[in-house]
Design a protein around this motif. Structure first.
Motif, PDB file in Angstrom:
ATOM      1  N   VAL A   1     -60.815  61.105 -42.297  1.00 38.85           N
ATOM      2  CA  VAL A   1     -61.401  60.781 -43.872  1.00 38.85           C
ATOM      3  C   VAL A   1     -61.725  61.910 -44.661  1.00 38.85           C
ATOM      4  O   VAL A   1     -62.609  62.650 -44.129  1.00 38.85           O
ATOM      5  CB  VAL A   1     -62.521  59.809 -43.793  1.00 38.85           C
ATOM      6  CG1 VAL A   1     -62.997  59.491 -45.109  1.00 38.85           C
ATOM      7  CG2 VAL A   1     -61.989  58.689 -43.060  1.00 38.85           C
ATOM      8  N   PHE A   2     -61.133  62.400 -45.530  1.00 34.60           N
ATOM      9  CA  PHE A   2     -61.458  63.540 -46.177  1.00 34.60           C
ATOM     10  C   PHE A   2     -62.509  63.343 -47.328  1.00 34.60           C
ATOM     11  O   PHE A   2     -62.898  62.254 -47.937  1.00 34.60           O
ATOM     12  CB  PHE A   2     -60.121  64.015 -47.072  1.00 34.60           C
ATOM     13  CG  PHE A   2     -58.928  64.522 -45.894  1.00 34.60           C
ATOM     14  CD1 PHE A   2     -59.225  65.826 -45.498  1.00 34.60           C
ATOM     15  CD2 PHE A   2     -58.161  63.773 -45.901  1.00 34.60           C
ATOM     16  CE1 PHE A   2     -58.249  66.205 -44.559  1.00 34.60           C
ATOM     17  CE2 PHE A   2     -56.888  64.300 -44.997  1.00 34.60           C
ATOM     18  CZ  PHE A   2     -56.907  65.332 -44.192  1.00 34.60           C
TER      19      PHE A   2
ATOM     20  N   GLU B   1     -54.394  63.720 -41.456  1.00 32.38           N
ATOM     21  CA  GLU B   1     -54.257  62.463 -42.099  1.00 32.38           C
ATOM     22  C   GLU B   1     -53.608  61.753 -40.830  1.00 32.38           C
ATOM     23  O   GLU B   1     -53.911  60.236 -41.038  1.00 32.38           O
ATOM     24  CB  GLU B   1     -53.218  62.530 -43.219  1.00 32.38           C
ATOM     25  CG  GLU B   1     -53.677  63.336 -44.341  1.00 32.38           C
ATOM     26  CD  GLU B   1     -52.915  63.498 -45.512  1.00 32.38           C
ATOM     27  OE1 GLU B   1     -51.489  63.294 -45.268  1.00 32.38           O
ATOM     28  OE2 GLU B   1     -53.274  64.050 -46.704  1.00 32.38           O
ATOM     29  N   GLN B   2     -52.577  61.970 -40.115  1.00 37.13           N
ATOM     30  CA  GLN B   2     -51.980  61.297 -39.089  1.00 37.13           C
ATOM     31  C   GLN B   2     -53.008  60.862 -38.056  1.00 37.13           C
ATOM     32  O   GLN B   2     -52.672  59.566 -37.419  1.00 37.13           O
ATOM     33  CB  GLN B   2     -50.811  62.012 -38.494  1.00 37.13           C
ATOM     34  CG  GLN B   2     -49.960  62.099 -39.284  1.00 37.13           C
ATOM     35  CD  GLN B   2     -48.420  63.047 -38.692  1.00 37.13           C
ATOM     36  OE1 GLN B   2     -48.722  63.620 -37.686  1.00 37.13           O
ATOM     37  NE2 GLN B   2     -47.450  63.122 -39.446  1.00 37.13           N
TER      38      GLN B   2
ATOM     39  N   ARG C   1     -53.661  69.478 -42.774  1.00 36.18           N
ATOM     40  CA  ARG C   1     -53.712  68.267 -43.423  1.00 36.18           C
ATOM     41  C   ARG C   1     -53.020  67.103 -42.864  1.00 36.18           C
ATOM     42  O   ARG C   1     -53.317  66.027 -42.814  1.00 36.18           O
ATOM     43  CB  ARG C   1     -53.914  68.573 -44.969  1.00 36.18           C
ATOM     44  CG  ARG C   1     -55.125  69.272 -45.606  1.00 36.18           C
ATOM     45  CD  ARG C   1     -55.093  69.428 -46.987  1.00 36.18           C
ATOM     46  NE  ARG C   1     -55.774  70.268 -47.544  1.00 36.18           N
ATOM     47  CZ  ARG C   1     -55.456  71.526 -47.949  1.00 36.18           C
ATOM     48  NH1 ARG C   1     -54.116  71.930 -47.549  1.00 36.18           N
ATOM     49  NH2 ARG C   1     -56.344  72.458 -48.360  1.00 36.18           N
ATOM     50  N   GLN C   2     -51.709  67.237 -42.734  1.00 35.64           N
ATOM     51  CA  GLN C   2     -50.879  66.321 -42.523  1.00 35.64           C
ATOM     52  C   GLN C   2     -51.195  65.863 -41.155  1.00 35.64           C
ATOM     53  O   GLN C   2     -51.300  64.510 -40.616  1.00 35.64           O
ATOM     54  CB  GLN C   2     -49.460  66.989 -42.321  1.00 35.64           C
ATOM     55  CG  GLN C   2     -48.184  65.923 -42.074  1.00 35.64           C
ATOM     56  CD  GLN C   2     -46.932  66.551 -41.819  1.00 35.64           C
ATOM     57  OE1 GLN C   2     -46.786  67.618 -41.927  1.00 35.64           O
ATOM     58  NE2 GLN C   2     -46.084  65.866 -41.597  1.00 35.64           N
TER      59      GLN C   2
ATOM     60  N   SER D   1     -64.481  59.259 -39.918  1.00 35.28           N
ATOM     61  CA  SER D   1     -63.313  59.334 -39.388  1.00 35.28           C
ATOM     62  C   SER D   1     -63.118  58.763 -37.870  1.00 35.28           C
ATOM     63  O   SER D   1     -64.308  58.663 -37.060  1.00 35.28           O
ATOM     64  CB  SER D   1     -62.930  60.894 -39.026  1.00 35.28           C
ATOM     65  OG  SER D   1     -62.709  61.674 -40.573  1.00 35.28           O
TER      66      SER D   1
ATOM     67  N   VAL E   1     -63.616  67.224 -43.872  1.00 37.87           N
ATOM     68  CA  VAL E   1     -63.391  65.875 -43.146  1.00 37.87           C
ATOM     69  C   VAL E   1     -64.726  65.423 -42.892  1.00 37.87           C
ATOM     70  O   VAL E   1     -65.750  65.988 -42.180  1.00 37.87           O
ATOM     71  CB  VAL E   1     -62.592  66.368 -41.807  1.00 37.87           C
ATOM     72  CG1 VAL E   1     -62.381  65.224 -41.128  1.00 37.87           C
ATOM     73  CG2 VAL E   1     -61.246  67.064 -42.102  1.00 37.87           C
TER      74      VAL E   1
END
Length: 135
Positions: free
Chosen positions: A115-116, A110-111, A106-107, A134, A129
């Motif tokens: 887009v979740f 996110e980086q 997840r990290q 995204s 996702v």
């Protein structure tokens, strides 16, 4: 009889030396083959093969491959987001990009600008996702 024993010992000793040399040559060949396969996987942007080779890396080659992991993961993320629609699970990214746990996955996502999508009202961490939104 002692001459025969000495000759047998000399033959056995030289055969053992040949076996050791043959094993070293074979190991060098497999190391070189592994390195060539890794280079081909990076050149062709084949993240499946790269991470399979990363998992089965010989000797200390995994430490050398560590320098390439981030670049390969980023390229794989971009390809997955571009080719899978409408959503992809975080677990799929974990397996495809060879992460050890979901938090690390997840990290990275996110980086990378993922887009979740939260499905359900559990309020827990996102499991999907949205590939369309995204980058």
């Amino acid at each position: 009889m002692t001459k025969e024993l000495l000759n047998a010992h000399a033959v056995t000793k030289s055969a053992g030396t040949r076996d050791v040399k043959e094993d070293k040559r074979r190991q060098r060949t497999t190391n070189c083959e592994h390195a060539v396969l890794v280079a081909k996987a990076v050149i062709h942007n084949d993240y499946h093969t790269f991470f399979r080779l990363y998992e089965s890396a010989l000797n200390l080659s995994a430490y050398l491959m560590d320098f390439l992991v981030q670049r390969v993961r980023q390229g794989a993320y971009e390809r997955i987001v571009a080719s899978y629609r409408p959503t992809v699970s975080v677990e799929f990214f974990q397996e495809a990009l060879f992460f050890h746990d979901l938090k690390e996955t997840r990290q990275f996502l996110e980086q990378s600008g993922a887009v979740f999508v939260n499905e359900g009202s559990g309020g827990g961490p996102p499991f999907w996702v949205d590939c369309k939104t995204s980058r």
